[in-house]
Design a protein around this motif. Structure first.
Motif: not given
Length: 147
Positions: A14-38
């Motif tokens: 239960a203790t280890l299940a709560g540890c994000a460093s063990l269950t979550e990645s330290t990396e994340q994929s993000v989508l970047v988009q750019t907008v000018l005048d809508h």
């Protein structure tokens, strides 16, 4: 007698299940988009950086970055089109709060230092400033006061 080892093993899991460093990645994929005048603008070069690294992407595009408790800064430009300078704060994810409760706060510090307990928005929409506004330049860095 056999109940104690089983209870200890369950508490450890239960203790280890709560540890994000063990269950979550330290990396994340993000989508970047750019907008000018809508309108979306393609082909804009952007540099994303935080306290643990720097990444480049051409919009619209995905980039995998390293998560952090600190803000993500985004600097974009395209000749003849415009520029942008933005800051996005990371948000605490649910695993960090669970970790705080289950590990009496010890895992919280581990997750904060690795960034595993934090997320940035999965889609980053950057609002561009027109090229003719270039004379004004991007806003000053945080902590700089203008008079």
């Amino acid at each position: 007698m056999y109940l104690r080892p089983a209870a200890a093993a369950a508490a450890l899991l239960a203790t280890l299940a709560g540890c994000a460093s063990l269950t979550e990645s330290t990396e994340q994929s993000v989508l970047v988009q750019t907008v000018l005048d809508h309108r979306e603008i393609a082909g804009v070069g952007c540099v994303l950086y935080n306290d643990v690294g720097k990444w480049f992407v051409t919009t619209p595009g995905r980039v995998t970055l390293r998560k952090s408790a600190g803000p993500l800064r985004i600097d974009c430009a395209r000749e003849e089109k415009g520029w942008a300078y933005e800051k996005v704060d990371s948000k605490v994810n649910a695993n960090l709060w669970g970790n705080l409760a289950l590990t009496a706060g010890v895992g919280y510090f581990v997750d904060k230092n690795t960034g595993a307990g934090y997320d940035y928005p999965s889609t980053l929409t950057v609002v561009m400033h027109a090229a003719q506004d270039k004379e004004d330049g991007p806003p000053p860095p945080a902590g700089v006061t203008l008079f």
